[in-house]
Scaffold this active site. Sequence first.
Site, PDB file in Angstrom:
ATOM      1  N   HIS A  82    -126.543 -38.372  32.001  1.00  0.00           N
ATOM      2  CA  HIS A  82    -126.225 -39.711  31.450  1.00  0.00           C
ATOM      3  C   HIS A  82    -124.803 -39.991  31.532  1.00  0.00           C
ATOM      4  O   HIS A  82    -124.547 -41.017  32.433  1.00  0.00           O
ATOM      5  CB  HIS A  82    -126.695 -39.701  29.851  1.00  0.00           C
ATOM      6  CG  HIS A  82    -127.981 -39.297  29.446  1.00  0.00           C
ATOM      7  ND1 HIS A  82    -129.149 -40.156  29.571  1.00  0.00           N
ATOM      8  CD2 HIS A  82    -128.502 -38.140  28.788  1.00  0.00           C
ATOM      9  CE1 HIS A  82    -130.020 -39.565  29.206  1.00  0.00           C
ATOM     10  NE2 HIS A  82    -129.850 -38.274  28.684  1.00  0.00           N
TER      11      HIS A  82
HETATM   12  O1  RIB Z   1    -128.303 -40.727  24.897  1.00  0.00           O
HETATM   13  C1  RIB Z   1    -127.531 -39.944  25.720  1.00  0.00           C
HETATM   14  C2  RIB Z   1    -126.304 -40.093  25.171  1.00  0.00           C
HETATM   15  O2  RIB Z   1    -126.394 -39.399  23.946  1.00  0.00           O
HETATM   16  C3  RIB Z   1    -125.321 -39.481  25.995  1.00  0.00           C
HETATM   17  O3  RIB Z   1    -124.073 -39.968  25.958  1.00  0.00           O
HETATM   18  C4  RIB Z   1    -124.985 -38.002  25.419  1.00  0.00           C
HETATM   19  O4  RIB Z   1    -123.828 -37.560  25.565  1.00  0.00           O
HETATM   20  C5  RIB Z   1    -125.198 -38.263  23.868  1.00  0.00           C
HETATM   21  O5  RIB Z   1    -124.022 -38.725  23.352  1.00  0.00           O
END
Ligand code: RIB
Length: 321
Positions: free
Chosen positions: A250
Site C-alpha cells: 500500500h
Molecule cells: O489499509 C492499508 C493502510 O493501513 C496502510 O497504510 C497500512 O500501513 C495501514 O496503515
Amino acid sequence: MPTDAQPHLPSKIIIDTDPGQDDAVAILLALASPDEIEVLGITTVAGNVGLKQNTKNALKVVELSGKTKTPVYAGCDRPIRRTPVTAEHVHGQSGLDGPDLPDPSIMTRDMHGVDFLIKTLMQEPAKTVTICALGPLTNIAMALVREPAIASRIRQIVLMGGGYFEGGNITPAAEFNIYVDPEAADIVVNCAAPVTMIPLDVTHQALATRQRLAAIKGLGNRTGDAIHAMLTFSERFDLEKYNWNGAPLHDPCVIAYLLQPDMFTGRRINVEIEVASDLTRGMSVADFWGVTDRPANVTFLRTIDSERFFTLLTERIARLP
Ligand code: RIB
Ligand code: CA
C-alpha cells in the site's frame, strides 16, 4: 542546455506515518531518492500499532536507511474522537515484525508532530511542501484545525487511504487509515489543499509476488534483506484473506506517485467520508461516475503500472546500505 535553466530541486516532503512494514518500505523508497525527494521530517501517528511503538519503528527504519539526520517527531497518540483501533493481527505485536532490527540509537525530536507540521508549513515558502500521509489522518487534521492558514500553503497532500471498487479492508465498507479516524479524514478531504487519494483500488494492483520479493532479496544489501523479512511477515494475513499471488503493497505507492506520477491514472471527483453510521463508518463515498452535483475535491487514483512500480522500488532500494 540554456544556462538560465533552473536546477531541478528535489520536492520537499513530510511523511506522516504509522510504521507498519509497508510504511517502512515507503520511507525507505523516499530516503533512497534524494535527487527527487527531500524528506524534511517524519511525523508518527497512532495507527497500525500504538504511537510509542510505531515511533520506535520509524527511528529503526531511518537508522536502517543510513540517513540518520532525518528528523522524527511523535504526533497524536489517538484519533480525534474514536477509540483507537490497531492492526497487530497484520503487522505483529511490534508493528514491524519480520526483521530483527536493533533498537534505535537515534532519538525523536522534542517537538510534537503536529507542531512540526505547522512550523514547517508556515516557514517554508508557500506551495513547496508536500504531505505524504501513510496512516490515519489525525496529525494532519489537527494541524489544519490548529492553524487553518497552512491549508493554502500545502503544495499537495498525497494519502494512502479509502476504497471504492475494492470496498474496505478493516470493515466491508472502510479502509483502515480512514476507518481509524474518519473525522480526521473528513477534515482533510474537504480542506483547501490539493488532495490526491491512493485507494485500495490502486494498491490492490501492486502485489508483492514471490518473484518481486525475490528480486528485492537478491539485492544482497541489508535494506533489501530487511524489506524481504518485513513483507514476508506481513503478507501472510493478506495471502490467506485474498488468495492472490502476492500481498498488496500500500504505502510505497504514495512515494512512487511523487517519483513517477505517470505510472498512475485517476480523475478529479467528489469523495466524502462517512462519520455518522456505525455500519459504514469511514467509508470513502467516491462519486467516481459523477452521479451527484457534489464538487470535485480529490484526485482519486484508479490504476498503477505495477511492473514499473516494483522495478522502481527495487532499483531504489539497491541504492541503500
Ligand atoms: O489499509 C492499508 C493502510 O493501513 C496502510 O497504510 C497500512 O500501513 C495501514 O496503515
Ligand atoms: Ca500505514
